[in-house]
Write an enzyme that holds these catalytic residues in place. Structure first.
Site, PDB file in Angstrom:
ATOM      1  CE  LYS A 126      -4.452   0.948   0.212  1.00 58.56           C
ATOM      2  NZ  LYS A 126      -5.569   0.087  -0.207  1.00 58.56           N
ATOM      3  CG  ASP A 166      -7.325   3.200  -0.816  1.00 56.19           C
ATOM      4  OD1 ASP A 166      -7.839   2.078  -0.789  1.00 56.19           O
ATOM      5  OD2 ASP A 166      -7.337   3.960   0.179  1.00 56.19           O
TER       6      ASP A 166
END
Ligand code: NDP
Ligand code: 2IT
Length: 444
Positions: A126, A166
């Site tokens: 991430k 995201d």
């Protein structure tokens, strides 16, 4: 003290600031404790849990960018490459002022198990930045993306680490990021990032995938109790990519989606959204309009400063951000007779809310399983980029449906085998594959 507890206590001591990471670590370690106990000697000898909670690599970098007045600003960029045992690191980029290293670690840790559950060869990662895209011009966002990629490019690649979107990062940002990567590398490696437009290697259904996947998972949860989605009233939070995909599919299947939200409050539509309203969600997202604009346009109630969880509905689908559903909300949901919470955002429920919900008869569809459709179609985008070919909308959608059914089946199977909740079953299923790969690859 149990092995899992030792690991958790040590994390809290070593990284006291990383509260969100503690939260996910605690939740995962507790759920997999039955498997840890069965294999304790093997795991301890190989320091499996110590390795499981330590990212393989965390990169932190400076991102200077110039605003439209020629003034330079500096943000912090991150990429946490948490676990690459089953495939190249894979996971989105989040641009939000709340982003810190602990946020990235929490999301990359969760991503590791989620990606494992998809059955596809992707590891967990991430990244992102504390950059706030809200209120920035297109040119400012582009300059920020160019600067971000000018550092990030050296850490990623189609076989190495593959970012995506995201919170705060969608197709527009992905385009700018890929453009700069291509320019620096001087070759066409479009499998380096997913969520691209169709004109340069994107996949059909990727924008819809997270929300569609949540809906397919929800259908499995309902089928498991001999029920169906048609006619159900559903509260959704957020008004972004995930909320849109979920609302679109749920409305198509005959559910009544009655709420949407943003940090300023929520809108209530007692008759349920229709196609026109679902379409308008895209405009809200693209232009960062406050959710009140939605209420005004369609003459709906806007409830300022509150979360949608106070309305009486059958099903709740959080699609905004972490810890957006806390203990007081959970109590209200139980009081209102909610039957299912299907988690769209990552870790939407606080730990005490989760415990309360599950103890009081609401079934929880855990985010690592329920929202895995987004990353699953990202992995299918990687496959298509490698083949230099693409599948039709029907083909991708059918694959997504099959993956979501399989994720539910695996999670359910583990929950039955170990007599746990569905959330714990999902954690166990995701963990077993990662643990097996880590053990078989030696002690890295
Ligand atoms: P977007 O940026 O597209 O949308 C997020 C939405 O949530 C916006 O409407 C935003 O409002 C709202 N929001 C943000 N913070 C809050 C808050 N504190 N309270 C209420 N509303 C809030 O993001 P995504 O839809 O992509 O992501 C939503 C969630 O889903 C995140 O948790 C993400 O990690 C997760 N997720 C995303 C996937 C994807 O493929 N995109 C895949 C799997 C999970 P505003 O813009 O006004 O801040
Ligand atoms: O949380 C997530 O799964 C995502 N943001 C999607 C990640 C991806 O690589 O598509």
């Amino acid at each position: 003290m149990s092995y899992a507890n030792e690991i958790y206590e040590n994390l809290v001591k070593k990284f006291p600031e990383e509260k969100e990471f503690h939260q996910t670590a605690k939740e995962v370690l507790e759920s997999i404790s039955v498997v840890i106990e069965e294999n304790e000697e093997l795991y301890r000898k190989n320091a499996l849990l110590e390795r499981l909670v330590e990212p393989e690599r965390s990169v932190i970098f400076r991102v200077p960018w110039e605003d439209d007045n020629g003034v330079v600003h500096v943000n912090t960029g991150y990429r946490v490459q948490f676990n690459g045992a089953i495939g190249p690191y894979k996971g989105g980029l989040r641009f939000h002022p709340s982003v810190r290293l602990g946020t990235m670690k929490f999301l990359a840790f969760e991503q590791t198990f989620k990606n494992s559950l998809t059955g596809l060869p992707i590891g967990g990662g991430k990244g992102g930045s504390d950059f706030d895209p809200i209120g920035k011009s297109d040119n400012e966002i582009r300059r920020f993306c160019v600067s971000f990629m000018t550092e990030l490019y050296r850490h990623i690649g189609p076989d190495r680490d593959v970012p995506a979107g995201d919170l705060g990062v969608s197709g527009k940002e992905i385009g700018y990021l890929f453009g700069q990567y291509r320019r620096i590398k001087g070759c066409y490696e479009n499998g380096v990032i997913t969520g691209k437009a169709l004109s340069f290697g994107g996949s059909k259904i990727r924008p819809e995938a997270t929300g569609y996947g949540i809906t397919y998972f929800l259908q499995e949860m309902l089928a498991d109790r001999n029920d169906k989605i048609e006619g159900k009233t559903i509260a959704i939070s957020g008004c972004g990519n995930v909320a849109w995909g979920a609302a679109k599919k749920m409305v198509e299947l005959g559910a009544k989606v009655v709420t949407l939200s943003d940090p300023s409050g929520y809108i209530y539509d007692p008759n349920g959204l229709n196609d026109e309203k679902v379409e308008y969600m895209l405009e809200i997202r693209a232009n960062n309009l406050p959710i009140e604009t939605f209420a005004k346009k369609f003459n709906l109630e806007f409830v300022k400063g509150k979360r949608p969880w106070e309305k009486k509905v059958d099903i709740v689908v959080p699609c905004a951000t972490q810890n957006e559903l806390e203990i007081e909300d959970a109590k209200k949901l139980v009081e209102n007779g909610t039957i299912i919470i299907c988690e769209g955002s990552n870790m939407p429920c606080s730990l005490d809310a989760t415990e309360y919900i599950e103890k009081n008869g609401i079934t929880l569809g855990p985010s690592k399983a329920a929202n895995a459709g987004g990353v699953a179609v990202s992995a299918l985008e990687m496959s298509q980029d490698s083949m230099r070919y693409h599948w039709s909308e029907e083909e991708v959608d059918a694959k997504l449906l099959g993956i979501m059914k399989e994720i539910f089946a695996q999670s359910k199977q583990m929950s039955v085998k170990y007599n746990t909740t569905l959330s714990q079953g999902a954690n166990i299923a995701g963990f077993i594959k990662v643990a097996d790969a880590m053990l078989k690859q030696g002690n890295y």
